[in-house]
Design a protein around this motif. Structure first.
Motif, PDB file in Angstrom:
ATOM      1  N   LEU A  82       0.809  -1.152  -0.044  1.00 17.19           N
ATOM      2  CA  LEU A  82      -0.120  -0.176   0.079  1.00 17.19           C
ATOM      3  C   LEU A  82       0.862   1.369  -0.161  1.00 17.19           C
ATOM      4  N   LEU A  83       1.983   1.368   0.988  1.00 18.71           N
ATOM      5  CA  LEU A  83       2.793   2.332   0.736  1.00 18.71           C
ATOM      6  C   LEU A  83       3.533   2.597  -0.536  1.00 18.71           C
ATOM      7  N   LYS A  84       3.982   1.454  -1.186  1.00 15.88           N
ATOM      8  CA  LYS A  84       4.478   1.610  -2.546  1.00 15.88           C
ATOM      9  C   LYS A  84       3.617   2.343  -3.488  1.00 15.88           C
ATOM     10  N   SER A  85       2.385   1.984  -3.357  1.00 11.21           N
ATOM     11  CA  SER A  85       1.284   2.532  -4.396  1.00 11.21           C
ATOM     12  C   SER A  85       1.246   4.006  -4.270  1.00 11.21           C
ATOM     13  N   VAL A  86       1.450   4.691  -3.070  1.00  9.20           N
ATOM     14  CA  VAL A  86       1.490   6.004  -2.957  1.00  9.20           C
ATOM     15  C   VAL A  86       3.040   6.525  -2.910  1.00  9.20           C
ATOM     16  N   ASP A  87       4.072   5.985  -3.171  1.00 10.28           N
ATOM     17  CA  ASP A  87       5.171   6.199  -3.469  1.00 10.28           C
ATOM     18  C   ASP A  87       5.997   7.018  -1.906  1.00 10.28           C
ATOM     19  N   ILE A  88       5.576   5.784  -0.978  1.00 10.85           N
ATOM     20  CA  ILE A  88       6.209   6.263   0.221  1.00 10.85           C
ATOM     21  C   ILE A  88       7.284   4.964   0.451  1.00 10.85           C
ATOM     22  N   ASN A  89       8.432   5.098   0.795  1.00  5.43           N
ATOM     23  CA  ASN A  89       9.298   4.174   0.735  1.00  5.43           C
ATOM     24  C   ASN A  89       9.987   3.790   2.250  1.00  5.43           C
ATOM     25  N   GLN A  90       9.328   4.488   3.373  1.00  7.77           N
ATOM     26  CA  GLN A  90       9.616   4.033   4.571  1.00  7.77           C
ATOM     27  C   GLN A  90       8.662   3.704   5.296  1.00  7.77           C
ATOM     28  N   SER A  91       8.719   3.075   6.504  1.00  5.28           N
ATOM     29  CA  SER A  91       7.747   2.568   7.463  1.00  5.28           C
ATOM     30  C   SER A  91       6.752   3.299   7.869  1.00  5.28           C
ATOM     31  N   VAL A  92       5.492   3.162   8.047  1.00  8.85           N
ATOM     32  CA  VAL A  92       4.365   4.097   8.468  1.00  8.85           C
ATOM     33  C   VAL A  92       3.531   3.207   9.587  1.00  8.85           C
ATOM     34  N   ALA A  93       3.437   3.748  10.789  1.00  8.18           N
ATOM     35  CA  ALA A  93       2.659   3.066  11.842  1.00  8.18           C
ATOM     36  C   ALA A  93       1.253   3.924  11.808  1.00  8.18           C
ATOM     37  N   TYR A  94       0.224   3.593  12.074  1.00  3.77           N
ATOM     38  CA  TYR A  94      -1.060   4.054  11.643  1.00  3.77           C
ATOM     39  C   TYR A  94      -2.147   3.491  12.758  1.00  3.77           C
ATOM     40  N   ALA A  95      -2.913   4.254  13.276  1.00  3.66           N
ATOM     41  CA  ALA A  95      -4.042   3.982  13.974  1.00  3.66           C
ATOM     42  C   ALA A  95      -4.992   4.875  13.633  1.00  3.66           C
ATOM     43  N   GLU A  96      -6.230   4.182  13.548  1.00  2.00           N
ATOM     44  CA  GLU A  96      -7.546   4.850  13.342  1.00  2.00           C
ATOM     45  C   GLU A  96      -8.580   4.299  14.286  1.00  2.00           C
ATOM     46  N   LEU A  97      -9.095   5.496  15.156  1.00  5.60           N
ATOM     47  CA  LEU A  97      -9.930   5.219  16.184  1.00  5.60           C
ATOM     48  C   LEU A  97     -11.242   5.853  15.869  1.00  5.60           C
ATOM     49  N   ARG A  98     -12.334   4.854  15.866  1.00  3.94           N
ATOM     50  CA  ARG A  98     -13.892   5.337  15.799  1.00  3.94           C
ATOM     51  C   ARG A  98     -14.135   5.867  16.745  1.00  3.94           C
ATOM     52  N   TRP A  99     -14.127   7.428  16.660  1.00  2.00           N
ATOM     53  CA  TRP A  99     -14.507   8.282  17.475  1.00  2.00           C
ATOM     54  C   TRP A  99     -15.714   8.187  18.002  1.00  2.00           C
ATOM     55  N   ASP A 100     -16.884   7.927  17.222  1.00 11.68           N
ATOM     56  CA  ASP A 100     -18.231   7.891  17.752  1.00 11.68           C
ATOM     57  C   ASP A 100     -18.340   6.721  18.681  1.00 11.68           C
TER      58      ASP A 100
END
Length: 817
Positions: free
Chosen positions: A688-706
């Motif tokens: 997925l990172l390669k598809s947006v031209d990012i070549n370094q690791s990305v840590a991600y969190a998505e919180l369902r606020w509601d």
């Protein structure tokens, strides 16, 4: 949009100060950005007078210069040195006196008293190009002999003074994208105080067909994209420069005159708001006009000399063999009017606004015509504008009207029917307007009253008012014309007790935002529109749940986002490409969904959720003399997630913990609240990172606020005393299979000992060949506490033995000594 005051006066009998007109327009919602005094000739010929050359002698020091004495009606003649070859005694000329400012485009210069090769020069004898009266540079102007000496040039040449209003037109007010439309609004306002104010539509009663010598057959193949198409032919015309009045009218609003025929179409466009197009009759092959779409990727060269590939959705105006014009947008290079044109087919149409907007965006074109068509012109104006333009063309270019008016209008567009009640008018405006005032305003806006009762009115709204579709829109029109400033402020304010949800959404967001920013995070705000292609082949966010736009501005903004991930990745990529690679972002935003089997026109099939996204990429700390780079890891994002939960009064223990199961992450955790996903976090998948031209690791969190906010509201805060008795800590080393998670270990521990076990933590993990490739070792600490007494060794050993037995039995664990 530029509006000329002189033009306005042709349609409404007013003579108010320009400042007052600007105030009225602004109060009507047509905000005036600026007011500018203009002249039909730049500078207004100020300082220029008519003079007579009394004598003309050769300059003693220059062969190509002459020394003249010029009478301008003053006590003494002026001495003027002139270089024109046609200067001579007895000639009536235009004289620029000392101090006169002459203009050359945007540049200007001032006439000063000077010496030219030793001879005094007290002015300048002017050519027509030097004062803005033409382009001829072959000497000075020669005026008729009977012109009175001393006459001001601005009076002799009848310079028109005008006031130009720059109106900042909002997208919904295309009905006022013309001088007549603006005059209509002003008249509606002024009629409230003066019933004698009249709005006059240019008359077309003199229109008549002179002959039927030039016939063009019209066929509309796609009436959905072109609901109405009107046309007429004119033959025997002479294409030349427009008369002065027409040129001055166009120049006043910033348009350059082209020729008399094109100038008339532009004049009527800005007069009535109806775009027109004139086709050279000799270029209409087969004497046929076909309104249709063409095949995909057909090449067509537009008036700007650009060759374009057409879409099969582009509506075109064609002759028997080829396309001539992109309907409602721009004409073709070869089909327009030229100096050799002697007959024309004049078009006036109503095109589908959505179709024109898509075509204009597709070809990155924006013209005066497309601006109006894509917002919605008046379908009932096509024939009136056509006749108006035909009469003007015959007036300025000669010729005869050589066919009946063709008007193809198979399905007439009906007026909008709206009922409005006096009660709702008062309720929304906050003031009771007299019934006669309401009727006067509606009549001034050309909104018909079809029925009246004690309760209200039934109205018929003309289709050019594309923004008036509901009762509330009618009330807004009434208030706009009546005047917002005429609604008195009430002396009392009625208020009600408003329930505020707990916890407060806004305050809680601020607390989390403050916490994240204190830890070095930067808040971002991304567009809620994104690429629909992002969701192809995503298990977490299926394509059939994407809310797509019916009329997207571009493919990059074709859908509503289902997740905050892609907007954040775009922001990360933007920064990384600019050598800013150590990044911490967060964003609060809405995400949008549609039921997979939902009907697009049913609003119940759509839903909206609030999310919080956290992004972490690059190094935690930059390298220095005593430490190396420390890349961010899964555990860094885990820490931020747990801190956010803690700030909400929650903990991981309040949720069901499961490994993440989608292709957004290479590794990660999902926390469930019941059956709902409360949050997900982990390392974004490299693919997925390669598809947006990012070549370094990305840590991600998505919180369902509601979901989290709702769970936080149910969480009770309780106070307990610090225990009088000491806690006891025991450690245990377990050798377990790699597929067993700490969550399973923790869950089994609390099932085994529910009363005295207070906490369990993992403080070491070991993997290696010595213990087996499919094994791992957990070092775990157990905290035990009895609130009523001090624990003895017997109790502690019993609990630990129980834990070890259950781990061996349930998890097939080995206790390491």
């Amino acid at each position: 949009m530029n509006i000329s005051y002189n033009w306005l006066k042709k349609y409404i009998n007013i003579d108010l100060a320009p400042e007052k007109i600007a105030e009225i327009l602004t109060n009507l919602g047509l905000e005036v950005g600026s007011i500018e005094s203009t002249q039909s000739i730049k500078g207004g010929l100020e300082g220029l007078v008519i003079g007579e050359v009394l004598s003309c002698e050769r300059h003693p020091n220059a062969d190509k210069l002459s020394v003249t004495k010029v009478n301008i009606g003053a006590e003494t003649p002026l001495e003027v040195v002139c270089g024109a070859s046609n200067v001579r005694a007895g000639l009536k000329v235009v004289v620029a006196t000392i101090g006169t400012v002459l203009y050359n485009g945007e540049e200007s210069f001032t006439i000063k008293k000077s010496k030219i090769r030793g001879e005094n020069s007290e002015g300048m004898l002017c050519g027509e190009d030097e004062v803005g009266l033409g382009n001829n540079h072959d000497g000075i102007m020669e005026l008729p002999a009977d012109v009175t000496v001393g006459t001001l040039a601005k009076d002799y040449f009848k310079v028109e003074n005008d006031t130009l209003f720059e109106v900042d037109l909002t997208p919904n007010r295309v009905d006022s994208a013309s001088h007549y439309g603006v005059a209509r609004d002003i008249a509606a306002f002024l009629k409230l105080k003066d019933a004698n104010v009249k709005l006059t539509l240019p008359s077309v009663t003199d229109f008549k067909v002179d002959n039927t010598n030039y016939q063009v057959a019209v066929s509309v193949e796609n009436t959905e994209l072109c609901p109405r198409y009107s046309g007429v032919t004119i033959s025997g015309i002479t294409v030349k420069d427009s008369p002065e009045w027409l040129q001055n009218s166009l120049k006043a609003i910033g348009l350059n005159p082209i020729n008399n025929v094109v100038d008339v179409t532009n004049y009527v466009l800005h007069e009535l708001g109806q775009p027109l197009h004139a086709f050279d009759g000799d270029k209409i092959e087969g004497n046929k006009v076909l309104v249709k779409t063409t095949t995909q990727d057909t090449l067509f060269t537009t008036l700007d000399s650009v060759e374009r590939k057409l879409s099969n959705e582009d509506l075109m105006i064609c002759n028997a063999n080829e396309a001539m014009c992109i309907a409602g947008v721009l004409g073709g290079l070869t089909s327009g009017v030229s100096n050799s044109t002697t007959k024309i087919f004049l078009e006036s149409a109503y095109f589908n606004p959505v179709s024109v907007r898509k075509t204009a965006k597709r070809h990155t074109l924006s013209t005066d015509a497309s601006f109006r068509f894509e917002r919605g012109t008046d379908p009932n104006m096509t024939v009136t504008a056509l006749k108006r333009a035909a009469l003007l063309i015959v007036e300025v270019a000669g010729g005869t009207i050589s066919s009946e008016v063709t008007d193809i209008y198979p399905n007439a567009i009906e007026n909008f029917k709206i009922d409005v009640t006096y009660h709702n008018i008062q309720r929304l405006i906050g003031k009771e307007l007299p019934k006669e005032t309401i009727k006067t305003i509606l009549q001034g806006l050309e909104i018909g009253i079809t029925a009246e009762t004690e309760a209200g009115l039934s109205l018929s709204v003309p289709p050019y008012r594309v923004d008036v579709l509901r009762e509330a829109d009618i009330i807004e029109e009434l208030l706009r014309v009546y005047g917002y400033n005429n609604i008195e402020m009430p002396e009392t304010v009625n208020s009600t007790i408003v329930y505020s949800q707990k916890p407060d959404d806004h305050k809680t967001k601020n607390k989390i935002a403050d916490q994240l920013t204190a830890n070095g995070y930067i808040e971002i705000m991304c567009n809620s529109l994104s690429k629909a292609s992002y969701y192809k082949n995503l298990s977490a966010y299926p394509t059939d749940q994407t809310v797509t736009l019916a009329n997207p501005l571009s493919n990059d903004l074709s859908s509503m986002r289902q997740t905050l991930l892609f907007g954040g990745l775009e922001a990360l990529q933007h920064n990384i490409n600019r050598r800013n690679s150590n990044l911490k972002f967060f964003e609060f935003g809405n995400c949008y969904y549609q039921k997979a089997d939902g009907v697009k026109t049913d609003i119940k099939t759509y839903s909206e959720e609030q999310h919080l996204a956290i992004f972490l990429s690059g190094n935690k700390t930059a390298s220095n003399w005593h430490s190396q780079d420390q890349p961010t890891t899964f555990y860094d994002i885990k820490t931020q997630v747990e801190n956010c939960l803690l700030r909400l009064g929650l903990s991981v223990d309040d949720f069901k913990v499961t490994p993440i199961d989608n292709n957004l992450f290479s590794e990660g955790i999902t926390l469930l609240s019941g059956e709902k996903i409360a949050l997900e976090y982990g390392i974004v998948a490299p693919k997925l990172l390669k598809s947006v031209d990012i070549n370094q690791s990305v840590a991600y969190a998505e919180l369902r606020w509601d979901v989290l906010l709702k769970k936080s509201a149910k969480k009770e805060v309780r106070f307990t005393d610090i225990s009088k008795y000491p806690e006891v800590r025991r450690d245990l080393a377990l050798l377990i299979n790699k597929d067993i998670t700490f969550a399973q270990v923790k869950e089994l521990a609390f099932k085994t000992e529910k009363k005295l076990l207070k906490d369990i933590t993992l403080f070491d993990v070991f993997e290696g060949e010595k213990i087996g490739a499919d094994k791992k070792s957990y070092a775990i600490s157990f905290t035990l506490l009895d609130e009523t007494k001090t624990l003895d060794d017997k109790q502690i050993d019993k609990i630990m033995q129980k834990l070890m037995s259950n781990y061996e039995r349930e998890l097939n664990a080995q206790i390491r000594k």
